[in-house]
Design a protein around this motif. Structure first.
Motif, mmCIF file in Angstrom:
data_model
loop_
_atom_site.group_PDB
_atom_site.id
_atom_site.type_symbol
_atom_site.label_atom_id
_atom_site.label_comp_id
_atom_site.label_asym_id
_atom_site.label_seq_id
_atom_site.Cartn_x
_atom_site.Cartn_y
_atom_site.Cartn_z
ATOM 1 N N SER A 148 70.856 30.241 15.538
ATOM 2 C CA SER A 148 71.198 30.314 16.955
ATOM 3 C C SER A 148 70.100 29.588 17.706
ATOM 4 O O SER A 148 68.931 29.752 17.406
ATOM 5 C CB SER A 148 71.231 31.773 17.389
ATOM 6 N N LYS B 246 75.048 29.208 20.444
ATOM 7 C CA LYS B 246 74.950 30.672 20.269
ATOM 8 C C LYS B 246 73.978 31.340 21.240
ATOM 9 O O LYS B 246 74.311 32.344 21.844
ATOM 10 C CB LYS B 246 74.613 31.057 18.825
ATOM 11 N N ALA C 263 78.687 43.977 10.711
ATOM 12 C CA ALA C 263 78.701 42.556 10.364
ATOM 13 C C ALA C 263 78.536 42.344 8.865
ATOM 14 O O ALA C 263 79.050 41.371 8.312
ATOM 15 C CB ALA C 263 77.601 41.838 11.126
ATOM 16 N N SER D 147 78.411 38.035 16.612
ATOM 17 C CA SER D 147 78.813 37.557 15.290
ATOM 18 C C SER D 147 80.001 38.379 14.782
ATOM 19 O O SER D 147 80.903 37.850 14.131
ATOM 20 C CB SER D 147 77.628 37.514 14.327
ATOM 21 N N ASN E 143 83.916 36.931 13.996
ATOM 22 C CA ASN E 143 84.509 37.279 12.717
ATOM 23 C C ASN E 143 85.876 37.961 12.876
ATOM 24 O O ASN E 143 86.870 37.556 12.272
ATOM 25 C CB ASN E 143 83.501 38.188 11.990
ATOM 26 N N GLU F 14 70.063 37.729 15.742
ATOM 27 C CA GLU F 14 70.631 38.772 14.881
ATOM 28 C C GLU F 14 69.527 39.513 14.137
ATOM 29 O O GLU F 14 68.521 38.951 13.796
ATOM 30 C CB GLU F 14 71.586 38.134 13.879
#
Ligand code: G6P
Length: 600
Positions: A156, A176, A334, A360, A364, A600
Motif C-alpha cells: 500500500s 491503497k 482476512a 482488504s 475480497n 495492514e
C-alpha cells in the motif's frame, strides 16, 4: 498513521505543510519532517526529527518566499522512530526526495534485484522507492521512471516525490493508502486527509487507486493531471467543495479533544435522529433495506472500537431484526475466512472508513459477489466509496485518537438499521434514543464526580472490567479506552470467565469494575464481583437505576436494555480520560497509536 502533505503555489509552503501536518496529528505519529525549496539559496532544505510538528515549527526559520514543499508525520513501521528514519527521504545521489504513507511488502526483493549498488541510510522501505526512481531515471524520463517503479511495488502506498532538478513539478502516486488533492487559485495541496487542506483549498478531489498525478507550476498558474500507471490521462474525478466548519475541528474551550468529543455524544445521538427521521420514525432508506432482501446472514467486519460496536450490532441484528449475524475482527477474517453462507451481506464498520484491514476484506468479499454496506463517519472515505452503500453516523470530525463519539454513533445507526429491518419495528426508537441522550447528558454533567472516583479507586497499574452480555461488550470497549490513553494493563472480561484464569491476577487494591445494566444477569455479575472482593480487589459498580442496589458507585438514568451501551460506556470513557489526565499523559495523542490505521 503516517500523514503526508505537499504544496506548490503562491503561499508560504512551509506554513501550508506544517499547518497541514498539525491537522493530521490526530492520525498518530512519532516523528515528522519537511523539505522545502529555498529560492535564495537555490536548494532544498530538510528538517526532520523524532517528536512533534510544533518542534519543526519552533526550531527552524523558514524563508517567506518558499513556495514548494512536502512534509510527513511518520508512524513507525520499518525501523525505530528516530531522525534517520523520519521522512522525507532522499535517493542515494540526493536528487529525489520522497514522503510515503504505507508499506512496500516486497522492498527487500526489489533491493536485491535492482539496487545492489545502493547504500541505504535508513531502515525504511521508503528509501527503496526513491532509489528505484533514481536507478530507472538513468535510462528513462522521470515520469517513466516513476511509472516503472510503481509497476514493481507491492503493498500500500501513497507518496509524493520531488525531482530536485525541477522546482516546478511535484509527482504523486496513490495506491491503497489515502491521498487527496486540494485546489485553490493560489496553488495545489496534496494530503492524506481533507483536514490538511483547511484554509488552503477551496475544493478537493478524491483519488482512485493506481493514480499517478503530476502537479505543475506554469507562469504563476497551477495545474495537475491524473494518469493511470500506464500513462493514459484520466478524467478528473468529481470536485468537492471544502465545507468544513472550523468550530468542529477546534477544542471549543475543552482542555482536550477527547473530553470535547465525550461531551458531544448526546448531540451526536440527536443529530443521528434528525438525519434518520422519516415521518415520525427512525429509519434507513429503502435503498438500504432492499439490500437485505433474501439475506440469510450478516457478517460484521471491523477493528478496534468499531469492532466493539459491531459486537453490539450483532445482538441488534439477531434480537431486533431476527437475522443471524457474526462479527469478525477484520484482520482475522482476512486470513481465516470462515465458510460463508451464500446469501450473506457484509457490514463494514469503520469510523475513518480507511482501515486497511477492513478494506482488504471488502475487496475480497466484493470479488466473491457479496453485498457490502459500510457504516462510517467519513462519507468521502474509501470504504464508503467502495462498498455498495454506506450509512453515515454523523458524529462530526473525531480528532482524539481514542474513539468515543464515533462508537455511540455506530451503535445508534446499527440500532436504526436493525429496527428498520425488523418486521414489527420492535423498538420505539424515537423515544428510547431521546431518553438515552438525556441519560448520557446526566452522567456527562456529573463528570467531576467520576474524576473523584478515579482519584480514590483507580490506584494500581492493572484494572479489570467485568460484565455479561451487552455489558461484557461494553467492558471490552471500556478496557480498550483505559489502556489506550493511560497505558494501564486493562482487560474486559466476561464476568463468568473471571474464575477461569484471570482471577489469578486479582490482588489487593486492583480495581475490578462491574458494568450491570441487564436485569436478568444482575445477581450473577454481582456474585462474580464478590469473588474478586474476596481477593481484596477494589470493587466499583456502574449500574442503571433499575439494576442498582445499595451503594453502587455510578448509577445511570434508566434506558432501554438494548440501548444501555450508549450510556454505560460514558463513565468508562470518563474514567479513562481522568486517569490519563491524572497521570499527565498526552490524552489526545497516546503513544504508539494511530487514529487511522492505513497499513495492514
Ligand atoms: C485505530 C484507532 C482505533 C480505531 C481502529 C479502527 O486502531 O486507534 O481507535 O478503533 O483504528 O478504526 P476505524 O476508523 O476503522 O474505526
Amino acid at each position: 498513521m503516517c500523514g503526508i502533505v505537499g504544496y506548490i503555489g503562491n503561499e508560504k509552503a512551509s506554513d501550508v505543510i506544517l499547518k497541514g501536518l498539525e491537522r493530521l496529528e490526530y492520525r498518530g505519529y512519532d516523528s515528522c519532517g519537511i523539505t522545502y525549496y529555498d529560492p535564495k539559496q537555490k536548494t532544498f532544505i530538510t528538517n526532520k526529527d523524532r517528536g512533534r510538528v510544533l518542534k519543526l515549527l519552533n526550531s527552524y526559520k523558514y524563508p517567506d518566499d518558499n513556495h514548494f514543499a512536502i512534509g510527513h508525520t511518520r508512524w513507525a513501521t520499518h525501523g525505530v522512530a528516530n531522525q534517520n528514519n523520519s521522512h522525507p527521504h532522499f535517493s542515494q545521489s540526493q536528487r529525489f526526495v520522497i514522503v510515503h504513507n504505507g508499506v512496500i511488502d516486497n522492498h527487500k526483493e526489489l533491493v536485491f534485484k535492482y539496487l545492489n549498488n545502493y547504500e541505504f541510510v535508513s531502515d525504511t522501505d521508503t528509501e527503496v522507492i526513491a532509489n528505484l526512481v533514481e536507478e530507472f531515471s538513468h535510462k528513462l524520463s522521470i515520469e517513466e521512471a516513476i511509472r516503472k517503479t510503481i509497476s514493481l511495488l507491492e503493498g500500500s502506498f501513497a507518496f509524493l516525490i520531488i525531482d530536485t532538478e525541477n522546482i516546478d513539478t511535484l509527482y504523486a502516486v496513490k495506491n491503497k493508502s489515502p491521498l487527496l488533492i486540494g485546489e485553490s487559485k493560489n496553488g495545489i495541496v496534496l494530503g492524506s486527509d481533507v483536514l490538511a487542506f483547511i484554509n488552503y483549498a477551496e475544493s478537493y478531489y478524491l483519488l482512485e487507486d493506481n493514480s499517478f498525478i503530476i502537479i505543475k507550476r506554469n507562469n504563476g498558474d497551477f495545474s495537475f493531471k491524473i494518469m493511470d500507471t500506464i500513462g493514459f490521462e484520466l478524467e478528473k474525478p468529481e470536485k468537492h467543495k471544502m465545507d468544513f466548519v472550523t468550530d468542529e475541528i477546534g477544542k471549543a474551550g475543552y482542555e482536550h479533544y477527547m473530553l470535547k468529543e465525550i461531551s458531544e455524544q448526546p448531540a451526536v445521538i440527536r443529530k443521528i435522529m434528525s438525519q434518520y427521521m422519516v415521518g415520525n420514525e427512525l429509519k434507513v432508506s429503502p435503498k438500504i433495506t432492499n439490500m437485505f432482501e433474501g439475506i440469510k446472514k450478516v457478517y460484521i467486519l471491523a477493528a478496534g472500537t468499531s469492532y466493539h460496536a459491531g459486537l453490539i450490532g450483532r445482538v441488534y441484528f439477531e434480537e431486533i431484526a431476527k437475522i443471524p449475524a457474526e462479527v469478525f475482527i477484520a484482520s482475522e477474517f482476512a486470513y481465516n475466512e470462515p465458510l460463508i453462507e451464500p446469501n450473506s451481506l457484509f457490514v463494514l464498520i469503520s469510523q475513518s472508513g480507511e482501515t486497511a484491514d477492513i478494506r482488504s476484506c471488502l475487496l475480497n468479499v466484493k470479488e466473491h459477489g457479496f453485498k457490502t454496506l459500510t457504516i462510517t463517519n467519513v462519507s468521502s472515505s474509501t470504504l464508503a466509496r467502495e462498498a455498495d452503500n454506506y450509512l453515515n453516523i454523523f458524529a462530526g470530525t473525531e480528532i482524539a485518537v481514542a474513539s468515543t463519539k464515533a462508537y455511540v454513533g455506530q451503535i445508534a445507526v446499527l440500532a436504526i438499521l436493525a429496527n428498520t429491518l425488523s418486521k414489527q419495528h420492535s423498538l420505539d426508537l424515537v423515544s428510547e434514543m431521546s431518553r438515552a441522550a438525556v441519560s448520557m447528558e446526566n452522567i456527562i454533567d456529573k463528570r467531576d464526580y467520576i474524576s473523584e472516583v478515579v482519584g480514590c479507586s483507580i490506584k494500581s497499574h492493572d484494572c479489570f472490567y467485568i460484565g455479561r452480555g451487552l455489558d461484557y461488550f461494553v467492558c471490552l470497549e471500556a478496557a480498550l479506552k483505559l489502556k489506550e490513553i493511560t497505558y494501564m494493563n486493562t482487560m474486559g472480561i466476561a464476568a463468568g470467565e473471571l474464575k477461569h484464569g484471570t482471577m489469578a491476577l486479582i490482588e489487593k487494591d486492583v480495581p475490578v469494575i462491574a458494568i450491570i445494566s441487564q436485569e436478568h444477569i444482575n445477581n450473577n455479575t454481582r456474585s462474580n464481583l464478590e469473588e474478586a472482593k474476596a481477593r481484596e480487589a477494589t470493587p466499583l459498580i456502574i449500574s442503571l437505576e433499575n439494576t442498582s442496589k445499595g451503594n453502587d458507585d455510578i448509577v445511570l438514568m434508566d434506558v432501554h436494555r438494548l440501548l444501555s451501551p450508549l450510556v454505560t460506556v460514558i463513565p468508562a470513557q470518563l474514567i479513562a480520560y481522568y486517569k490519563a489526565v491524572e497521570l499527565d499523559y498526552d490524552v489526545d495523542k497516546p503513544r504508539n497509536l494511530a487514529k487511522s490505521a492505513t497499513v495492514e
